[in-house]
Design a protein around this motif. Sequence first.
Motif, PDB file in Angstrom:
ATOM      1  N   ILE A 232       7.337   0.589 -14.763  1.00  0.00           N
ATOM      2  CA  ILE A 232       6.904   1.552 -13.766  1.00  0.00           C
ATOM      3  C   ILE A 232       5.382   1.568 -13.819  1.00  0.00           C
ATOM      4  CG2 ILE A 232       6.831   3.996 -13.127  1.00  0.00           C
ATOM      5  CD1 ILE A 232       9.643   4.271 -14.310  1.00  0.00           C
ATOM      6  N   GLU A 233       4.764   1.401 -12.661  1.00  0.00           N
ATOM      7  CA  GLU A 233       3.306   1.446 -12.593  1.00  0.00           C
ATOM      8  C   GLU A 233       2.911   2.702 -11.835  1.00  0.00           C
ATOM      9  OE1 GLU A 233       0.591  -2.087 -12.367  1.00  0.00           O
ATOM     10  OE2 GLU A 233       0.390  -1.358 -10.305  1.00  0.00           O
ATOM     11  N   LEU A 234       2.043   3.513 -12.450  1.00  0.00           N
ATOM     12  CA  LEU A 234       1.584   4.757 -11.858  1.00  0.00           C
ATOM     13  C   LEU A 234       0.094   4.674 -11.558  1.00  0.00           C
ATOM     14  CD1 LEU A 234       3.302   7.281 -14.328  1.00  0.00           C
ATOM     15  CD2 LEU A 234       4.215   6.361 -12.184  1.00  0.00           C
ATOM     16  N   HIS A 235      -0.281   4.912 -10.316  1.00  0.00           N
ATOM     17  CA  HIS A 235      -1.680   4.937  -9.894  1.00  0.00           C
ATOM     18  C   HIS A 235      -2.038   6.391  -9.615  1.00  0.00           C
ATOM     19  CE1 HIS A 235      -2.498   0.576  -8.999  1.00  0.00           C
ATOM     20  NE2 HIS A 235      -1.194   0.564  -9.183  1.00  0.00           N
ATOM     21  N   ILE A 236      -2.913   6.947 -10.418  1.00  0.00           N
ATOM     22  CA  ILE A 236      -3.323   8.335 -10.251  1.00  0.00           C
ATOM     23  C   ILE A 236      -4.208   8.433  -9.009  1.00  0.00           C
ATOM     24  CG2 ILE A 236      -4.457  10.324 -11.319  1.00  0.00           C
ATOM     25  CD1 ILE A 236      -1.909   9.279 -12.821  1.00  0.00           C
ATOM     26  N   VAL A 237      -3.823   9.290  -8.050  1.00  0.00           N
ATOM     27  CA  VAL A 237      -4.603   9.424  -6.822  1.00  0.00           C
ATOM     28  C   VAL A 237      -5.229  10.806  -6.676  1.00  0.00           C
ATOM     29  CG1 VAL A 237      -3.320   7.639  -5.593  1.00  0.00           C
ATOM     30  CG2 VAL A 237      -2.583  10.029  -5.401  1.00  0.00           C
ATOM     31  N   SER A 238      -4.879  11.734  -7.557  1.00  0.00           N
ATOM     32  CA  SER A 238      -5.405  13.085  -7.452  1.00  0.00           C
ATOM     33  C   SER A 238      -6.317  13.425  -8.621  1.00  0.00           C
ATOM     34  CB  SER A 238      -4.254  14.100  -7.418  1.00  0.00           C
ATOM     35  OG  SER A 238      -4.752  15.425  -7.484  1.00  0.00           O
ATOM     36  N   GLY A 239      -7.414  14.066  -8.320  1.00  0.00           N
ATOM     37  CA  GLY A 239      -8.310  14.562  -9.355  1.00  0.00           C
ATOM     38  C   GLY A 239      -7.764  15.818 -10.021  1.00  0.00           C
ATOM     39  N   LEU A 240      -6.654  16.338  -9.522  1.00  0.00           N
ATOM     40  CA  LEU A 240      -6.040  17.531 -10.102  1.00  0.00           C
ATOM     41  C   LEU A 240      -5.204  17.223 -11.344  1.00  0.00           C
ATOM     42  CD1 LEU A 240      -4.865  19.329  -6.826  1.00  0.00           C
ATOM     43  CD2 LEU A 240      -6.917  19.792  -8.198  1.00  0.00           C
ATOM     44  N   ILE A 241      -4.906  15.936 -11.561  1.00  0.00           N
ATOM     45  CA  ILE A 241      -4.126  15.567 -12.740  1.00  0.00           C
ATOM     46  C   ILE A 241      -5.059  15.496 -13.941  1.00  0.00           C
ATOM     47  CG2 ILE A 241      -2.740  13.779 -13.844  1.00  0.00           C
ATOM     48  CD1 ILE A 241      -1.562  13.112 -11.177  1.00  0.00           C
TER      49      ILE A 241
ATOM     50  N   GLU B 203       0.834  -1.199   0.000  1.00  0.00           N
ATOM     51  CA  GLU B 203       0.000   0.000   0.000  1.00  0.00           C
ATOM     52  C   GLU B 203       0.875   1.258   0.000  1.00  0.00           C
ATOM     53  OE1 GLU B 203      -3.262   2.370   2.651  1.00  0.00           O
ATOM     54  OE2 GLU B 203      -3.282   0.194   2.753  1.00  0.00           O
ATOM     55  N   VAL B 204       0.558   2.156  -0.914  1.00  0.00           N
ATOM     56  CA  VAL B 204       1.237   3.447  -1.020  1.00  0.00           C
ATOM     57  C   VAL B 204       0.180   4.483  -1.379  1.00  0.00           C
ATOM     58  CG1 VAL B 204       2.991   4.779  -2.242  1.00  0.00           C
ATOM     59  CG2 VAL B 204       3.369   2.352  -1.843  1.00  0.00           C
ATOM     60  N   ALA B 205       0.109   5.556  -0.620  1.00  0.00           N
ATOM     61  CA  ALA B 205      -0.837   6.658  -0.881  1.00  0.00           C
ATOM     62  C   ALA B 205      -2.273   6.169  -1.028  1.00  0.00           C
ATOM     63  CB  ALA B 205      -0.418   7.448  -2.110  1.00  0.00           C
ATOM     64  N   GLY B 206      -2.622   5.151  -0.259  1.00  0.00           N
ATOM     65  CA  GLY B 206      -3.991   4.657  -0.274  1.00  0.00           C
ATOM     66  C   GLY B 206      -4.326   3.721  -1.417  1.00  0.00           C
ATOM     67  N   VAL B 207      -3.346   3.351  -2.235  1.00  0.00           N
ATOM     68  CA  VAL B 207      -3.590   2.385  -3.318  1.00  0.00           C
ATOM     69  C   VAL B 207      -2.696   1.170  -3.099  1.00  0.00           C
ATOM     70  CG1 VAL B 207      -4.288   4.110  -5.009  1.00  0.00           C
ATOM     71  CG2 VAL B 207      -1.915   3.411  -4.913  1.00  0.00           C
TER      72      VAL B 207
ATOM     73  N   VAL C 128      -4.707   3.771 -13.924  1.00  0.00           N
ATOM     74  CA  VAL C 128      -3.419   3.121 -13.718  1.00  0.00           C
ATOM     75  C   VAL C 128      -2.694   3.063 -15.058  1.00  0.00           C
ATOM     76  CG1 VAL C 128      -2.237   1.000 -13.011  1.00  0.00           C
ATOM     77  CG2 VAL C 128      -4.327   1.718 -11.828  1.00  0.00           C
ATOM     78  N   PHE C 129      -1.476   3.588 -15.063  1.00  0.00           N
ATOM     79  CA  PHE C 129      -0.612   3.517 -16.244  1.00  0.00           C
ATOM     80  C   PHE C 129       0.526   2.553 -15.954  1.00  0.00           C
ATOM     81  CE2 PHE C 129      -2.640   7.615 -16.794  1.00  0.00           C
ATOM     82  CZ  PHE C 129      -2.892   7.665 -18.154  1.00  0.00           C
ATOM     83  N   ASP C 130       0.736   1.600 -16.859  1.00  0.00           N
ATOM     84  CA  ASP C 130       1.879   0.695 -16.792  1.00  0.00           C
ATOM     85  C   ASP C 130       2.808   1.055 -17.936  1.00  0.00           C
ATOM     86  OD1 ASP C 130       1.320  -1.199 -14.581  1.00  0.00           O
ATOM     87  OD2 ASP C 130      -0.457  -1.642 -15.776  1.00  0.00           O
ATOM     88  N   ILE C 131       4.016   1.433 -17.599  1.00  0.00           N
ATOM     89  CA  ILE C 131       5.044   1.780 -18.575  1.00  0.00           C
ATOM     90  C   ILE C 131       6.060   0.657 -18.507  1.00  0.00           C
ATOM     91  CG2 ILE C 131       6.771   3.486 -19.231  1.00  0.00           C
ATOM     92  CD1 ILE C 131       5.003   5.525 -17.578  1.00  0.00           C
ATOM     93  N   THR C 132       6.001  -0.244 -19.475  1.00  0.00           N
ATOM     94  CA  THR C 132       6.816  -1.454 -19.437  1.00  0.00           C
ATOM     95  C   THR C 132       7.938  -1.373 -20.465  1.00  0.00           C
ATOM     96  OG1 THR C 132       5.501  -2.661 -21.079  1.00  0.00           O
ATOM     97  CG2 THR C 132       4.757  -2.764 -18.785  1.00  0.00           C
ATOM     98  N   TYR C 133       9.001  -2.127 -20.197  1.00  0.00           N
ATOM     99  CA  TYR C 133      10.104  -2.202 -21.148  1.00  0.00           C
ATOM    100  C   TYR C 133      10.551  -3.646 -21.294  1.00  0.00           C
ATOM    101  CZ  TYR C 133      14.621  -1.867 -23.377  1.00  0.00           C
ATOM    102  OH  TYR C 133      15.676  -2.047 -24.247  1.00  0.00           O
ATOM    103  N   LEU C 134      10.576  -4.102 -22.545  1.00  0.00           N
ATOM    104  CA  LEU C 134      11.138  -5.400 -22.902  1.00  0.00           C
ATOM    105  C   LEU C 134      12.201  -5.151 -23.969  1.00  0.00           C
ATOM    106  CD1 LEU C 134       7.900  -7.573 -23.193  1.00  0.00           C
ATOM    107  CD2 LEU C 134       9.710  -7.808 -21.484  1.00  0.00           C
ATOM    108  N   PRO C 135      13.435  -5.613 -23.769  1.00  0.00           N
ATOM    109  CA  PRO C 135      14.492  -5.347 -24.749  1.00  0.00           C
ATOM    110  C   PRO C 135      14.119  -5.743 -26.175  1.00  0.00           C
ATOM    111  CG  PRO C 135      15.430  -6.298 -22.770  1.00  0.00           C
ATOM    112  CD  PRO C 135      13.933  -6.355 -22.613  1.00  0.00           C
ATOM    113  N   SER C 136      13.381  -6.823 -26.340  1.00  0.00           N
ATOM    114  CA  SER C 136      13.023  -7.294 -27.677  1.00  0.00           C
ATOM    115  C   SER C 136      11.904  -6.486 -28.328  1.00  0.00           C
ATOM    116  CB  SER C 136      12.607  -8.762 -27.611  1.00  0.00           C
ATOM    117  OG  SER C 136      11.451  -8.890 -26.794  1.00  0.00           O
ATOM    118  N   LYS C 137      11.187  -5.703 -27.527  1.00  0.00           N
ATOM    119  CA  LYS C 137      10.013  -5.001 -28.039  1.00  0.00           C
ATOM    120  C   LYS C 137      10.114  -3.488 -27.897  1.00  0.00           C
ATOM    121  CE  LYS C 137       5.080  -5.746 -28.152  1.00  0.00           C
ATOM    122  NZ  LYS C 137       3.940  -6.458 -27.624  1.00  0.00           N
ATOM    123  N   GLY C 138      10.665  -3.015 -26.791  1.00  0.00           N
ATOM    124  CA  GLY C 138      10.725  -1.593 -26.506  1.00  0.00           C
ATOM    125  C   GLY C 138       9.795  -1.237 -25.364  1.00  0.00           C
TER     126      GLY C 138
END
Length: 186
Positions: free
Chosen positions: A80-89, A22-26, A133-143
Amino acid sequence: MKSIYVFMMAFLMTMPSIAQTEVAGVNLPNTLEVGETQLTLNGAGVREKFWMDMYAGGLYTNVKMTKASKVMNDNSPMAIELHIVSGLISSKKMSSAVEEGFQNSTKGNTKPFRPKIDKFISFFSNEITAGDVFDITYLPSKGVVVFKNNKELGTIEGLDFKKALFGIWFCDKPADEDLMNGMLSL
């Protein structure tokens, strides 16, 4: 029989705490599958602005990483997984923040990456709301492959772009130093 029931209930009630952090309520999952690779939560933290939580972020790697330069430059699967917790974004604010992040990450030399940066920023063109939720993934074979709420938005090839992108959080002037430090230690 009653003691078995009590044990099973206690076990089931602790399962969520075992499987996530749990981080920042998520709750960030402790593992993330990228392609066919199982990654482990390396660390997590919160992006703050003006003392308000904007998003919770987690770094997922296949080996423990404690150095920002290693995260930026490593050519192994990670996310990197980003969980948006603010309605200001908003879409516009996120795009602006990403642009600033690339400026910092590349020390102002965004020209070689401009088409890829523009494509990446386009992934934030639809409205962003708390809970996304945004998942920013990296695989060497794909990018770099980006997902929003488990829906694939697109792919951008190249280790050079991955270095610039992950530099947003792990360069000498990261988006949020506390978030960077959190993602480098768990």
